[in-house]
Design an enzyme around this catalytic site. Structure first.
Site, PDB file in Angstrom:
ATOM      1  N   HIS A  25      43.782  30.065  47.369  1.00  0.00           N
ATOM      2  CA  HIS A  25      43.358  31.148  46.980  1.00  0.00           C
ATOM      3  C   HIS A  25      42.177  31.901  48.063  1.00  0.00           C
ATOM      4  CE1 HIS A  25      45.296  31.004  43.027  1.00  0.00           C
ATOM      5  NE2 HIS A  25      44.370  29.879  42.676  1.00  0.00           N
ATOM      6  N   THR A  84      35.475  36.575  39.233  1.00  0.00           N
ATOM      7  CA  THR A  84      36.715  37.366  39.307  1.00  0.00           C
ATOM      8  C   THR A  84      37.947  36.593  39.445  1.00  0.00           C
ATOM      9  OG1 THR A  84      36.132  37.252  41.771  1.00  0.00           O
ATOM     10  CG2 THR A  84      35.126  38.719  40.807  1.00  0.00           C
TER      11      THR A  84
HETATM   12 ZN   LIG Z   1      34.684  35.443  44.849  1.00  0.00          ZN
END
Ligand SMILES: [Zn+2]
Length: 247
Positions: free
Chosen positions: A85, A197
């Site tokens: 990610h 987030t």
């Molecule tokens: Zn972040």
């Protein structure tokens, strides 16, 4: 079939189907992208139900309590991982951010492309989140935003050590990384109540968004893009939240 053969066949089926317990991983785009996180797991409901989610577009701000940011960041031997990610650099070296008398210990920083939080509608090609934890366990995320421009010297030093996806965390004792080198000269910032987030989108995270954007070159952005895909959650509704602004 012996018991052993039955077990072996079962294991092969589990392996072929990708493992029995493993669910689909989350992504930022597509079938498992940000707009679907809340449906993927009950524990991720906040991703759509939450009223204090991050990132946001900062389109108004009111002068708030002038709590100064005092950075006590120190260099540390590099600990770095690419989890698919983002690329994360971890700290456990007593680097601290002092905010209004509270000492917050730096846990890690990582990269987002594009930047996540926007300023008056402006989307930045890159952002960094410096995650801190207070003694009581509160998370405080400091955001640096980057415009495309000159080569970034701190990133230049780190890029050659950024690992490919799928490798375990690496510790490189011979490489020192100084978190202070990334910071803008001006410590003016915005401040708002937000969330993680990424799933589970947990709220109660204090966000500090530095006002002064930094610069990163197009070539550096291209190099980062080869390490992980676009990884910014879209901006979230304010639901009446106020953004405070330091001088
Ligand atoms: Zn972040």
């Amino acid at each position: 079939m012996s018991i052993r053969q039955v077990l072996a066949a079962g294991l092969m089926v589990a392996a072929a189907s990708g493992g029995v317990a493993a669910g689909p991983g989350w992504t930022y785009r597509g079938e498992h992208g940000a707009e679907h996180w809340a449906q993927m797991k009950r524990e991720w409901a906040m991703c759509s139900m939450g009223k204090r989610q991050s990132p946001i577009d900062i389109v108004s701000a009111r002068p708030g309590p002038a709590a100064q940011l005092r950075f006590e960041y120190h260099p540390a031997a590099l600990r770095i991982v690419n989890d698919g990610h983002t690329v994360r650099v971890r700290f456990n070296n007593a680097s601290k951010l002092n905010l209004g008398g509270e000492a917050l210990s730096l846990q890690q920083f990582h990269f987002h492309m594009p930047g996540g939080d926007k300023l008056w509608g402006e989307e930045f090609p890159m952002g960094m989140h410096f995650l801190h934890k207070s003694a009581s366990g509160r998370l405080v995320s400091l955001v640096l935003l980057f415009r495309q421009g000159a080569e970034n010297q701190a990133l230049k030093a780190l890029l050659p050590h950024m690992p490919a996806q799928g490798l375990p965390e690496q510790s490189l004792a011979q490489v020192q990384v100084d978190p202070a080198e990334w910071l803008p000269a001006s410590k003016g910032h915005y401040r708002y109540e937000g969330s993680l987030t990424a799933p589970p989108c947990t709220e109660g995270v204090l966000w500090l968004v530095m006002k002064q954007p930094l610069e990163v070159s197009a070539a550096q952005l291209a190099m980062l893009h080869r390490l992980f895909p676009d990884n910014a959650r879209p901006t979230q509704p304010l639901h009446g939240r106020e953004v405070l602004e330091s001088p």
